[in-house]
Design a protein around this motif. Sequence first.
Motif, PDB file in Angstrom:
ATOM      1  N   ASN A   1       0.999  -1.151   0.073  1.00 33.68           N
ATOM      2  CA  ASN A   1      -0.149  -0.014  -0.017  1.00 33.68           C
ATOM      3  C   ASN A   1       0.909   1.175   0.051  1.00 33.68           C
ATOM      4  OD1 ASN A   1      -2.475  -1.301  -0.101  1.00 33.68           O
ATOM      5  ND2 ASN A   1      -2.711  -1.287   2.148  1.00 33.68           N
ATOM      6  N   GLU A   2       2.065   0.867   0.269  1.00 32.19           N
ATOM      7  CA  GLU A   2       2.997   2.206   0.402  1.00 32.19           C
ATOM      8  C   GLU A   2       3.692   2.413  -0.984  1.00 32.19           C
ATOM      9  OE1 GLU A   2       5.762   1.477   3.653  1.00 32.19           O
ATOM     10  OE2 GLU A   2       4.390   2.500   5.256  1.00 32.19           O
TER      11      GLU A   2
ATOM     12  N   PRO B   1       3.433   2.904  -5.111  1.00 33.73           N
ATOM     13  CA  PRO B   1       2.480   3.249  -6.120  1.00 33.73           C
ATOM     14  C   PRO B   1       2.334   2.214  -7.238  1.00 33.73           C
ATOM     15  CG  PRO B   1       3.746   5.176  -5.668  1.00 33.73           C
ATOM     16  CD  PRO B   1       4.336   4.113  -4.669  1.00 33.73           C
TER      17      PRO B   1
ATOM     18  N   ARG C   1       2.125  -0.860  -6.515  1.00 33.87           N
ATOM     19  CA  ARG C   1       1.354  -2.016  -6.065  1.00 33.87           C
ATOM     20  C   ARG C   1       2.045  -3.202  -6.015  1.00 33.87           C
ATOM     21  NH1 ARG C   1      -0.043   1.676  -3.630  1.00 33.87           N
ATOM     22  NH2 ARG C   1      -2.133   2.601  -3.502  1.00 33.87           N
TER      23      ARG C   1
ATOM     24  N   ARG D   1       7.873   4.338  -4.101  1.00 33.96           N
ATOM     25  CA  ARG D   1       7.704   4.472  -2.775  1.00 33.96           C
ATOM     26  C   ARG D   1       8.302   5.872  -1.977  1.00 33.96           C
ATOM     27  NH1 ARG D   1      10.719   3.277   2.178  1.00 33.96           N
ATOM     28  NH2 ARG D   1       9.096   3.470   3.847  1.00 33.96           N
TER      29      ARG D   1
ATOM     30  N   GLN E   1       5.663   8.587  -2.638  1.00 32.89           N
ATOM     31  CA  GLN E   1       4.392   8.498  -1.909  1.00 32.89           C
ATOM     32  C   GLN E   1       4.310   9.386  -0.821  1.00 32.89           C
ATOM     33  OE1 GLN E   1       1.710   7.417  -2.765  1.00 32.89           O
ATOM     34  NE2 GLN E   1       1.030   5.307  -2.048  1.00 32.89           N
TER      35      GLN E   1
END
Length: 250
Positions: free
Chosen positions: A208-209, A211, A213, A247, A250
Motif C-alpha cells: 500500500n506504500e 504506487p 502496487r 515508494r 508516496q
Amino acid sequence: MSLYTNKIVIVTGAASGFGRTMARSFSEAGASVVVADLNAVGAKETADSLNSAISVETDVSDIDSVRNLIDTTVREFGGIDVIVNNAGVPHRAMPMLDLDPADADRMWAVNVRSIFLTCKYGIPILRKRPGSSVVNIASIGALRPRGGMTVYNASKAAVLTLTRGLAAEVAPDVRVNAINPAVAETNFVQGAQGLDRIPEAVKDAMVNEIPMRRTADTLDIANAAMFLASPAASFITGACLDVDGGRSIQ
C-alpha cells in the motif's frame, strides 16, 4: 558477443535473494562471476548453476576474508571489472531503544564496513581495467525511514554517503553508484520480521506504500545493477538509483 563477455564480476551476498539473481544475470550476459557469501553451501550452489563462476566463502566484515576474496578473484580470473556490494543484514524490527548493541554493531559491520573493505582492497585492481565500476545495494529506507528499522535505515544512509564520496575520490578511473531497492519478499525481509513467511496483512501494508502496487522482484534489482555497471551508464557516477516502485514519492 554478450554485454559482459570477458568481464569479471564479484557479487557479495550472492547465495540467495538479490545477490543470487544478480550473479545469474551477469553470468547470462557473459561475465565470469565470483559468488561471495558467508553461506558457503549456498554460494557453491549458486556458482555451480552458472557458466563461468566460482564461489568464495567470505565474511565481508573481516579484513583477511575480503583480501582473500580479492586475491582469489585475481588469481582465478586475472582481474576485476565490477564489484557489486550486495551483502547486508537487517536487525529485527523493533524500537531503537530495544535493540541489542551487539546486533547493531554486527549489522553496521556487514552493511557498511564491508563496502569500505571491498573498495579499499578492490579498487586498486579495478583501476587496472577500463570501464570498471562498483555498485552498492542500499535501501529506499535510507531516504524514507520507517519506525522500527531506524538503525538499519541509518546504515543504508551511510552507504549512500560512502557511495557519493568515493565516486568523487576515484573518478574518472572507477565509477561508483548505488541502488535503493524497495521491500522484496526475500529471506532478508523475513529476517527483519522474524517470520518464515510474510503474513498477507504485513505484505498488504508494505504494498500500500508503493504506487506500483507490488514488492520489488529480485530481477528488478539485477536489471538496475546490470545497467549501472554497463557502458550505457559510462557518464553516471555518484548516483543513487531508486528502484522502489515509487515508494520514495508516496
